[in-house]
Write a protein that holds these residues in place. Structure first.
Motif, PDB file in Angstrom:
ATOM      1  N   ALA A   1      72.421  79.358   4.675  1.00  0.00           N
ATOM      2  CA  ALA A   1      71.179  80.127   4.798  1.00  0.00           C
ATOM      3  C   ALA A   1      71.271  81.257   5.823  1.00  0.00           C
ATOM      4  O   ALA A   1      70.767  82.362   5.591  1.00  0.00           O
ATOM      5  CB  ALA A   1      70.034  79.185   5.151  1.00  0.00           C
ATOM      6  N   TYR A   2      71.920  80.980   6.960  1.00  0.00           N
ATOM      7  CA  TYR A   2      71.952  81.969   8.045  1.00  0.00           C
ATOM      8  C   TYR A   2      72.506  83.307   7.564  1.00  0.00           C
ATOM      9  O   TYR A   2      71.944  84.370   7.830  1.00  0.00           O
ATOM     10  CB  TYR A   2      72.785  81.416   9.202  1.00  0.00           C
ATOM     11  CG  TYR A   2      72.793  82.284  10.436  1.00  0.00           C
ATOM     12  CD1 TYR A   2      71.830  82.137  11.422  1.00  0.00           C
ATOM     13  CD2 TYR A   2      73.767  83.266  10.621  1.00  0.00           C
ATOM     14  CE1 TYR A   2      71.836  82.931  12.563  1.00  0.00           C
ATOM     15  CE2 TYR A   2      73.786  84.070  11.744  1.00  0.00           C
ATOM     16  CZ  TYR A   2      72.811  83.899  12.718  1.00  0.00           C
ATOM     17  OH  TYR A   2      72.824  84.710  13.845  1.00  0.00           O
ATOM     18  N   PHE A   3      73.622  83.230   6.851  1.00  0.00           N
ATOM     19  CA  PHE A   3      74.278  84.473   6.435  1.00  0.00           C
ATOM     20  C   PHE A   3      73.595  85.080   5.215  1.00  0.00           C
ATOM     21  O   PHE A   3      73.628  86.296   5.030  1.00  0.00           O
ATOM     22  CB  PHE A   3      75.755  84.203   6.176  1.00  0.00           C
ATOM     23  CG  PHE A   3      76.470  83.741   7.417  1.00  0.00           C
ATOM     24  CD1 PHE A   3      76.785  84.632   8.438  1.00  0.00           C
ATOM     25  CD2 PHE A   3      76.796  82.409   7.591  1.00  0.00           C
ATOM     26  CE1 PHE A   3      77.419  84.207   9.594  1.00  0.00           C
ATOM     27  CE2 PHE A   3      77.438  81.975   8.736  1.00  0.00           C
ATOM     28  CZ  PHE A   3      77.750  82.866   9.753  1.00  0.00           C
ATOM     29  N   MET A   4      72.963  84.243   4.383  1.00  0.00           N
ATOM     30  CA  MET A   4      72.188  84.804   3.278  1.00  0.00           C
ATOM     31  C   MET A   4      70.929  85.490   3.800  1.00  0.00           C
ATOM     32  O   MET A   4      70.476  86.489   3.230  1.00  0.00           O
ATOM     33  CB  MET A   4      71.818  83.700   2.281  1.00  0.00           C
ATOM     34  CG  MET A   4      72.998  83.186   1.452  1.00  0.00           C
ATOM     35  SD  MET A   4      72.504  81.983   0.197  1.00  0.00           S
ATOM     36  CE  MET A   4      71.662  83.047  -0.975  1.00  0.00           C
ATOM     37  N   PHE A   5      70.353  84.970   4.875  1.00  0.00           N
ATOM     38  CA  PHE A   5      69.173  85.593   5.466  1.00  0.00           C
ATOM     39  C   PHE A   5      69.491  87.001   5.973  1.00  0.00           C
ATOM     40  O   PHE A   5      68.600  87.845   6.065  1.00  0.00           O
ATOM     41  CB  PHE A   5      68.653  84.780   6.649  1.00  0.00           C
ATOM     42  CG  PHE A   5      67.973  83.492   6.277  1.00  0.00           C
ATOM     43  CD1 PHE A   5      67.417  83.308   5.016  1.00  0.00           C
ATOM     44  CD2 PHE A   5      67.878  82.453   7.194  1.00  0.00           C
ATOM     45  CE1 PHE A   5      66.781  82.129   4.690  1.00  0.00           C
ATOM     46  CE2 PHE A   5      67.239  81.270   6.869  1.00  0.00           C
ATOM     47  CZ  PHE A   5      66.698  81.100   5.622  1.00  0.00           C
ATOM     48  N   GLY A   6      70.739  87.224   6.334  1.00  0.00           N
ATOM     49  CA  GLY A   6      71.093  88.500   6.946  1.00  0.00           C
ATOM     50  C   GLY A   6      70.771  88.522   8.423  1.00  0.00           C
ATOM     51  O   GLY A   6      70.573  89.603   8.999  1.00  0.00           O
ATOM     52  N   LEU A   7      70.710  87.356   9.050  1.00  0.00           N
ATOM     53  CA  LEU A   7      70.522  87.306  10.499  1.00  0.00           C
ATOM     54  C   LEU A   7      71.787  87.848  11.161  1.00  0.00           C
ATOM     55  O   LEU A   7      72.840  87.973  10.528  1.00  0.00           O
ATOM     56  CB  LEU A   7      70.231  85.875  10.943  1.00  0.00           C
ATOM     57  CG  LEU A   7      68.998  85.211  10.302  1.00  0.00           C
ATOM     58  CD1 LEU A   7      68.772  83.815  10.867  1.00  0.00           C
ATOM     59  CD2 LEU A   7      67.744  86.064  10.492  1.00  0.00           C
TER      60      LEU A   7
END
Length: 1436
Positions: A583-589
């Motif tokens: 999720a973290y990298f899909m969020f674009g954080l």
């Protein structure tokens, strides 16, 4: 079993010289090698002396067979082992723990029946005051006196309700469940108050078996041994803990004959595992490991066959003799063989002691009172029977002179010289204790057994760390035992990570991204919270196991929780990392390793804190529904006051304090600071006013629509945004992270305190509650006489004119194979036989021989495995009505706890008797069965359950199980241990009633474990099974069992004596029992016998001659009554169940009221500003959460009711459709009240009202939404196999409701994949569209000064002139001051419709949305019905 745990004598183990006994504590390194040969010689000599003493003792005490020894070779080996163990124990410095007990004037006071009223929806209004009503107290036992010396065994006898269990509990110092305990109980001179610190030295082993069902025997026992391994100086020299556990494990399994079951799961009534008898042996073994000095065994032979019960009693005798243990036990249906193993007997009736003394004086005492004993009747049966007017026989000349009531018996006992002799002997024993002071050595030994790191003043043997380690391993074993659930959990996490990541995919570093970042971080927190909520119902599972092991002083309850926390760490660590990596990298954080790991670290802390918070709700609450209701209120507070939906400066002061005690707020602040720190957000395209004209010509007269922005600057730092919009400081990130973990530690500590202080199981004790005004009088002499007369009349008036439609039921070549990990296992091997009208057939065999399995197969209850062979009724294959016309009394007593005894029986009669019989006749038959079962006074008592401690006793449940089948007037009756756990008279009554049924034409077969000679004579035929489900004998029993015994004598078994119990004789003959042996291959002998050939011939004859002999021309019906009648009856019963569950139903009312008030006062008196309009949307969003929380409430209720439905369906009470429809419909009135309370508490408080039309629609739509939510929870439960799996799946489905409803992410911003099908499929979208458009339709926005975005126009221009072009293409909002020349104020919305029209929502769709939501409710109901049908049969 501390002495048992000390050594393993095999002739090669070294020890100290016995001259060193008194000073070896000072010798840490004894010269063991030098003394080996000396000890071997001493051991051999002492063994020889022991054998001689044993033989002399057995000659003195005639146990059974004319002076022959009762000890087998295995018994002597066990005795020899314990004697050598004891000598070794003393040689290495051990002290004897000789803790005899003395009871003086013991009176136990409990709650009276007249104040124990069944709880219902009115209970919360009348609850106060009932606890403090002394008139409602009653005495459970009354001035009881007695004693039991160390090394002796005391047998406590009495009918059900006599007070045996109460006495045993008090002897084991379990007093909390009683109002008061008067009198004096001492343990080796230590008073009960001081004995409490030695809790594990006096234990009570209850009648029912409570174990973790998914653990194996090896895992269960190994854990117990870990908790009870004595210190190094109390073990053999150089013996490791592991070696000690292995040695003891092997000894115990051999002692109780469960060696081959070591790697079998224990199981329970729902999970297949050990057989009932094997599970009982498991319970006994666990109690013996507990190493108690005083042990109270409450009917611990229930479920054991006669041979195993005798073996068990022998082991108690040997351990008491050799280890000087004090043993107190109560037995139902004890044989003479067991009775003669005891030293003394105490007989109770209605809480009064009516005899106490040596076992050889009891029978004569009652004979002298004027009672007579029938031939072949066992002494225990006679002793309990004298108190029963229906059973006792009066000698000629004593009519009218014998005692009648319990008070009469007590008076007669106190007047006898034996009473005075007992008092004198007790006084002498107390003087002996005062002189010898055994408590000194006891205290020294208890202290020596403790490990070095254990607190010497505590009751535990091992240290806290050791307990935590053992419990942690056990927790992992339990988790690993349910691999499906743990795999499902992580699959769910991965799936949700992809879903969350796709919804908030690659957020930009612009104004839109700055808002959605908060949404994705907050959603991530919600995800972990919902996943942790599954811990709440798990808190309530296994409470009785915890209570039992706590009483055994195995471990501190606090250690149990610490082990849970340790187990959480790897599970949550993996859960968070699996989620975050996706999720973290899909969020674009921000792609920064440090930020990523901080993100994970904070989420781990929050997940741990939430998990322990939800456990705390469970541990502080008596009921799952109470804790769930509190949880919902608390969760909504945490979501609301995390600082996201309501910024800190917008919070009203009356709830603002919650922000500072909210783990969510600290986690949210830390996560936001972690992401926004050192970030810059660009807004040149969206700055106000926006458009090409302004971008090109007026770059310095625009302002970003982001809080904290400055006119003319198109970049905003993350720190500025957090400080201005949310009042967060990025510098506090480390502090907030630490606080999250401090919350975790605090919740851990609170759980430890709660588990140490609260015992919600009532100590395993049950108390009865009745319908108001229906409670019987307790301990009333006149009421006792009336009850005796009532039962006597019922017994005398048992009609001989029963007309039953019996038939001939045959089975042949029955084989049953089940799948096991290594392949398949054959449980039944070519079993054959028949039952005819007028005959009673007994099914016997050793524990684990397949008796219950055979009945399950014959009664068509098995759903797994392969069944071969064929069964016929009257020569015909079994038809669809077979289960209906068959009564099956199962071994496990499964009843709906919310009904009374009479209601349960009447329900069975209404639905299972033929519809042509009038209701009056059915009810009259129910009353006859109640009288016959001696349960008339319990007719209006709640059945209850053992977990809650409210309801009827274990023995009364067994009688009810039988009654439920008898009132159905079955054509064929299968009974699986109908007398297990019953006293002799109840057993006799039931067998006598069954005999009458057989004489009236009902064919029946009955498994029976420990039949007395009197009971055994009622049977006509016997089917005897050996291990592996092989037939040993099937044939007539004969007069005085001569036909049966002749067969065994012919095959090499010794002759059966006239006074011997034939049932025990045949079990001994075939080598049943723990250490039984036989040189004969009995299954092979049977197959080659003429009796077997005769059976084959008879079966062939029966199948030919009985075809169509009872064909009445009626078409077979699966159910006795029609679908409409079933539905009405089931719906009525379901209403009654819901009405009597205030924790569930009333709790939701309170929950709705509190949540409505919290949300209402959070957004109190909303005005017309743009932020107030958005607050209206958040109100609806949080109302959405209330409905979703009701899903969690509905899940456990459905699972519980489905288990009871499956039991009813197996007996064909009613079909699957009435249950499925009723459980949906019964919720409607309660949800109407719940929704109305919420509406009243919220609607006007928050200022949502406009007119009656919008108000009515809000209420009406919200009602349908609640219907949808609860039906969705029920549909989900119907689909899932168990509660744990459902709790994993629920968050996965709920995120679709949250994420795709149009609030968290506008529809136009959703990825095309989700927007194309998930958004239009989401029922919450239609709920929100209907409610939001309804609430905002008439809202005219007037922004306050703080909600305006302010910018200066170019020189010489008014605000109106400057924004004229902007007004042509802006989607919403207005300029607040068009004539001003500075500080132009832009309000983002002009009215409510501007907000929802931007989402493509329309006020005109209100009733369409209502219709669609209704369709979803109907669809959920259809799913419930479908999956109830598909899962209508339990796996067995």
């Amino acid at each position: 079993m501390e002495e048992v745990e000390l050594t393993n004598i095999d002739g090669n183990k070294p020890t100290n010289d016995n001259n060193n006994t008194n000073n070896n504590n000072n010798d840490d390194h004894p010269d063991v090698e030098a003394s080996t040969s000396a000890f071997d010689a001493m051991a051999k000599d002492l063994e020889g002396q022991s054998e001689q003493m044993r033989l002399q003792e057995e000659k003195r005490r005639d146990i059974e067979n004319g002076g022959e020894s009762w000890e087998t070779e295995e018994d002597f080996k066990l005795r020899s082992y314990f004697e050598n163990s004891q000598r070794m124990h003393e040689n290495i410095g051990g002290k004897p723990k000789r803790m005899g007990i003395s009871i003086r004037d013991l009176t136990v006071v409990g709650r009276g029946a007249d104040v124990s009223v069944i709880a219902d929806m009115l209970t919360p209004f009348v609850w106060f005051g009932s606890f403090f009503t002394p008139s409602g107290w009653s005495k459970k036992s009354n001035q009881v006196n007695g004693f039991c010396k160390d090394g002796e065994m005391l047998l406590v006898l009495g009918r059900p309700g006599a007070g045996c269990s109460t006495l045993l509990r008090v002897i084991s110092n379990q007093r909390k469940s009683y109002i008061d305990v008067e009198g004096k109980v001492t343990y080796g001179g230590i008073p009960a108050e001081k004995m409490a610190r030695y809790r594990g030295e006096a234990i009570y082993t209850p009648e029912e078996d409570t174990h973790h069902p998914t653990l194996t025997v090896r895992e269960t026992l190994d854990f117990t041994l870990k908790c009870k391994t004595p210190s190094e100086k109390m073990r053999l020299p150089d013996e490791t803990k592991r070696n000690f556990r292995t040695k003891m494990f092997d000894l115990l399994l051999k002692m109780f004959g469960i060696v081959h079951q070591a790697d079998t799961i224990v199981g329970n009534e729902w999970i297949r595992g050990l057989s009932g008898g094997e599970r009982k042996r498991m319970t006994i073994t666990e109690a013996m490991v507990s190493s108690a000095s005083v042990t109270a065994w409450d009917c611990s032979t229930r479920g054991l066959d006669a041979a195993s019960a005798l073996d068990y009693a022998k082991s108690l005798r040997i351990m008491s003799d050799t280890l000087k243990k004090t043993t107190v036990a109560s037995f139902y249906q004890a044989s003479d063989s067991i009775y003669n193993l005891f030293d003394r007997v105490m007989i109770l009736e209605k809480g009064r002691c009516i005899f106490f003394g040596p076992i050889d004086q009891a029978k004569q005492y009652f004979l002298d009172l004027g009672f007579d004993c029938e031939p072949r009747k066992s002494v225990p049966d006679f002793l309990t029977g004298v108190t029963n007017p229906q059973e006792r026989k009066i000698r000629p000349g004593f009519e009218g002179k014998i005692p009648e009531t319990s008070a009469d018996f007590e008076a007669a006992w106190h007047a006898s010289p034996l009473y005075q002799a007992a008092c004198n002997e007790q006084a002498e024993y107390e003087q002996q204790v005062a002189t010898e002071k055994p408590d000194i050595e006891f205290r020294q030994q208890v202290k020596a057994e403790k490990s070095k790191t254990t607190r010497k003043g505590g009751p535990y043997t091992t240290s806290f760390i050791t307990q935590v380690m053992a419990l942690t391993i056990r927790h992992f074993q339990i988790i690993w035992g349910d691999k499906f659930s743990i795999v499902s959990r992580y699959f769910s996490v991965i799936a949700q990570a992809f879903i969350y990541g796709s919804v908030f995919y690659q957020q930009g570093m612009d104004a839109a991204g700055i808002f959605t970042r908060g949404g994705c971080i907050f959603s991530t927190m919600l995800f972990n919270a919902f996943l942790s909520q599954g811990e709440l119902p798990m808190t309530f599972m296994g409470r009785r196991i915890l209570q039992k092991q706590r009483a055994y002083a195995m471990y501190r309850p606090a250690a149990f929780h610490v082990a849970q926390v340790v187990t959480d760490l790897p599970i949550i660590f993996l859960q968070v990392f699996l989620f975050s990596i996706i999720a973290y990298f899909m969020f674009g954080l921000e792609y920064d390793a440090g930020k990523f790991f901080v993100f994970c670290f904070i989420l781990i802390g929050l997940s741990l804190a939430c998990t322990n918070l939800f456990r705390a709700f469970g541990n502080f609450c008596p009921s799952m529904y109470v804790s769930q209701n509190i949880l919902v209120v608390f969760l909504i507070m945490m979501v609301t006051y995390a600082g996201y939906t309501v910024p800190y400066d917008k919070m009203h002061p009356w709830f603002q304090w919650f922000f500072w005690i909210n783990p969510f707020s600290y986690a949210f602040k830390a996560l936001m600071a972690n992401e926004f720190k050192h970030q810059i957000y660009e807004c040149s395209k969206s700055a106000i006013p926006y458009g090409p004209h302004y971008e090109q010509n007026y770059p310095n007269n625009r302002i970003c629509g982001i809080s904290g922005s400055v006119q003319g600057e198109y970049e905003v730092t993350g720190e500025t945004y957090l400080k201005s919009a949310l009042h967060f400081k990025t510098s506090d990130m480390a502090l907030n992270t630490v606080v999250v973990y401090l919350w975790w530690l605090l919740f851990t500590a609170l759980n430890m305190i709660a588990m140490e202080k609260f015992d919600w199981t009532a100590g395993g004790y049950t108390h009865k509650v009745y319908k108001k005004g229906k409670a019987p009088k307790m301990n009333d002499v006149q009421a006792e006489k009336e009850m005796n007369q009532l039962v006597q009349q019922a017994t005398e008036n048992m009609k001989d004119t029963l007309i039953l439609h019996g038939g001939v039921f045959t089975w042949q070549d029955i084989k049953y194979t089940v799948p096991v990990p290594e392949g398949t296992r054959l449980l039944l091997d070519n079993v054959e036989g028949w039952i005819k009208p007028g005959q009673m057939t007994a099914l016997m065999g050793a524990s684990g021989a397949g008796k219950t399995t055979l009945l399950d197969v014959l009664a068509k209850r098995k759903t797994i495995g392969t069944i071969e062979g064929h069964s016929y009724l009257n020569g015909r294959p079994l038809e669809i009505d077979f289960e209906r016309i068959t009564g099956y009394v199962e071994q496990m007593d499964v009843h709906n706890p919310a009904l009374t005894v009479r209601e349960s029986l009447q329900f069975s009669a209404r639905l299972r008797q033929e519809p042509s019989i009038s209701l009056e006749e059915k009810y009259a038959y129910v009353e006859r069965v109640l009288e016959m079962m001696e349960m008339k006074h319990l007719g209006d008592a709640l059945i209850g359950d053992l977990e809650s401690g409210v309801g009827i006793s274990v023995e009364e449940r067994k009688r009810l199980t039988i009654g439920v089948e008898l009132v159905a007037k079955p054509h064929i009756l299968f009974l699986d241990e109908p007398t297990s756990g019953l006293d002799a008279q109840s057993s006799y009554n039931i067998i006598k009633f069954i005999r009458k049924l057989a004489d009236s034409g009902m064919p029946l077969v009955c498994t029976i474990h420990q039949p007395s000679s009197v009971l055994f004579e009622h049977f006509d035929r016997l089917l005897l099974l050996a291990k592996g489900g092989k037939t040993v004998y099937f044939g007539d029993i004969g007069a005085r069992s001569k036909t049966l015994t002749a067969y065994f004598e012919r095959n090499g078994v010794r002759p059966c004596t006239e006074n011997e119990n034939p049932a025990e004789y045949i079990l001994e003959g075939i080598g049943a029992g723990v250490h039984g042996k036989s040189d004969v291959d009995w299954p092979a002998a049977w197959k080659s016998s003429p009796e077997c050939a005769a059976v084959h011939a008879e079966l062939a004859s029966l199948e030919k001659t009985h075809v169509a002999s009872t064909d009445d021309g009626e078409k077979a019906r699966e159910f006795a009554t029609g679908s409409m009648y079933q539905t009405w009856e089931v719906y009525k019963r379901m209403n009654l169940i819901w009405w009597r569950d205030p924790y569930y139903s009333f709790g939701r009312f309170v929950q709705a009221g509190l949540v409505g008030l919290i949300i209402g006062f959070t957004y109190y008196d909303l005005q017309d500003s743009s932020s107030d309009m958005l607050s209206r949307v958040f109100i609806i969003f949080q109302a959405l959460i209330l409905g979703i929380m009701l899903i969690f409430n509905a899940l456990p209720q459905f699972f519980i009711q489905r288990e009871y439905f499956r039991r009813d369906y197996a007996s064909k009470f009613y079909s699957w459709f009435p249950f499925a429809l009723s459980i949906v419909l019964v919720e409607i009135p309660y949800l109407l009240v719940t929704g109305t309370i919420f509406f009243v508490a919220l609607y006007w408080t928050a200022g949502l009202e406009y007119n009656s039309d919008t108000g009515f629609y809000f209420w009406f739509m919200f009602m349908m939404y609640l219907f949808f939510c609860v039906s969705f929870g029920q549909a989900l439960a119907a689909v899932c196999i168990n509660m744990f799996f459902a709790m994993i799946i629920v968050p996965l489905l709920i995120i679709f409701f949250f994420l795709f409803c149009g609030v968290m992410t506008p529809p136009k911003d959703l990825p095309t994949f989700w927007r194309s099908w998930m958004y239009p499929l989401n029922p919450c979208r239609y709920f929100l569209e209907g409610i939001v458009t309804n609430v905002l339709r008439y809202v005219q926005v007037k922004c306050t000064d703080e909600d305006l975005f302010k910018f200066d126009p170019p020189a010489g221009m008014t605000c109106g002139n400057y924004t004229s072009e902007f007004n042509t293409y802006k989607l919403s909002g207005y300029i607040d001051n068009p004539d001003a020349t500075s500080q132009c104020g832009y309000c983002t919305y002009n009215n409510g419709p501007e907000y929802y029209e931007n989402l493509d929502w329309s006020f005109d769709n209100r009733w369409r949305n209502f219709g669609i939501l209704t369709c979803y409710w109907v669809f959920n109901t259809a799913l419930v019905i479908l999956f109830v049908y598909l899962t209508r049969k339990a796996t067995r």
